[in-house]
Design a protein around this motif. Structure first.
Motif, mmCIF file in Angstrom:
data_model
loop_
_atom_site.group_PDB
_atom_site.id
_atom_site.type_symbol
_atom_site.label_atom_id
_atom_site.label_comp_id
_atom_site.label_asym_id
_atom_site.label_seq_id
_atom_site.Cartn_x
_atom_site.Cartn_y
_atom_site.Cartn_z
ATOM 1 N N ALA A 96 0.829 -1.207 0.000
ATOM 2 C CA ALA A 96 0.000 0.000 0.000
ATOM 3 C C ALA A 96 0.864 1.258 0.000
ATOM 4 N N MET A 97 1.955 1.241 0.783
ATOM 5 C CA MET A 97 2.850 2.392 0.834
ATOM 6 C C MET A 97 3.494 2.638 -0.534
ATOM 7 N N LEU A 98 3.921 1.570 -1.194
ATOM 8 C CA LEU A 98 4.550 1.721 -2.502
ATOM 9 C C LEU A 98 3.555 2.216 -3.546
ATOM 10 N N VAL A 99 2.321 1.743 -3.476
ATOM 11 C CA VAL A 99 1.299 2.201 -4.427
ATOM 12 C C VAL A 99 1.015 3.687 -4.226
ATOM 13 N N ALA A 133 9.670 7.531 -13.754
ATOM 14 C CA ALA A 133 10.243 6.182 -13.821
ATOM 15 C C ALA A 133 10.271 5.522 -12.439
ATOM 16 N N LEU A 134 10.624 6.306 -11.425
ATOM 17 C CA LEU A 134 10.681 5.765 -10.069
ATOM 18 C C LEU A 134 9.286 5.438 -9.563
ATOM 19 N N VAL A 138 5.081 -1.192 -9.746
ATOM 20 C CA VAL A 138 5.314 -2.595 -10.116
ATOM 21 C C VAL A 138 5.688 -3.423 -8.895
ATOM 22 N N VAL A 139 6.629 -2.907 -8.102
ATOM 23 C CA VAL A 139 7.065 -3.648 -6.908
ATOM 24 C C VAL A 139 5.917 -3.797 -5.917
ATOM 25 N N ALA A 163 1.904 -7.169 -3.203
ATOM 26 C CA ALA A 163 0.494 -7.373 -2.866
ATOM 27 C C ALA A 163 0.017 -8.750 -3.309
ATOM 28 N N VAL A 164 0.403 -9.153 -4.530
ATOM 29 C CA VAL A 164 0.010 -10.483 -5.017
ATOM 30 C C VAL A 164 0.600 -11.572 -4.132
#
Length: 220
Positions: free
Chosen positions: A41-44, A58-59, A65-66, A71-72
């Motif tokens: 959630a933090m990365l999203v 890009a970052l 993606v990560v 999450a998956v």
């Protein structure tokens, strides 16, 4: 190792049952899944530009993606909970019921030539003394025909032993592990299991013992 054949017990014979189910598995799965979903959630959020400082496109894409991959993975780990409570084994009058991966298979006593309860104690050298660090209780089986039993019960293939094959015990089931198990006196290690084996396995039961070994010297 030669084991004399024993007369099979009928499945309907009365007797006690010992049930073993690994502890802590469900808790570990939940904790890891929650941590994974929180990280995802933090990365999203970072990918959507919700961070304190704007990030390059890009970052942000990499964060997305990560985050999706994590999450998956976390959701897949949560999906294993439905099987987490159905692992372990039962020892009873009919034989040994093995549970793993959502499957259950019954190994009849007529397939077992001998069974023993062995506790392995890891020994380590400390600056003060030589101490027993961890205990590994283990139920070990010698089958009349290992190949035939494995063909009838595919779960047995996961239980193949290597360190005790020369003694005739080709399969083993772990009955927990860790520093919190009693370390001295075989009578203190899972007495309920020992009493059940005496009651239901008959002449197949070869008793219980403790074996001390050097740390990481596996006999499995």
């Amino acid at each position: 190792m030669s084991h004399p054949p024993a007369q099979p017990r009928p499945a309907s014979a009365a007797g006690p049952t010992f049930r073993h189910a690994p502890r802590g598995g469900r808790t570990a799965v939940v904790v890891l899944s929650v941590l994974g979903l929180g990280t995802a959630a933090m990365l999203v959020l970072l990918a959507l530009g919700r961070g304190a400082e704007p990030q390059p496109v890009a970052l942000r894409a990499a964060f997305g993606v990560v985050g999706a991959i994590i999450a998956v993975g976390a959701l897949g780990l949560l999906a294993t909970l439905r099987h987490a409570g159905r692992s372990g084994f039962d020892v009873g009058p009919a034989g040994i019921e093995v549970r793993a991966g959502g499957r259950t298979e019954q190994v009849l006593w007529s397939e077992v030539a001998a069974v023993r309860f062995r506790v392995y104690l890891d020994r380590v050298v400390t600056p003060v003394d030589l101490v027993d660090r961890q205990s590994y209780p283990r139920l070990e089986l010698a089958l009349h025909d290992s190949d035939a039993s494995e063909a009838a019960h595919p779960l047995l293939r996961r239980l193949r032993s290597s360190g005790t094959t020369a003694e005739g015990y080709t399969h083993g089931l772990d009955v927990g592990t860790g520093p919190f198990f009693p370390r001295a006196g075989i009578e203190r290690h899972l007495p309920e299991l020992q009493q059940t084996l005496w009651a239901v396995a008959g002449p197949r039961y070869q008793g219980a013992s403790v074996e001390k070994r050097w740390f990481s010297s596996r006999r499995r």
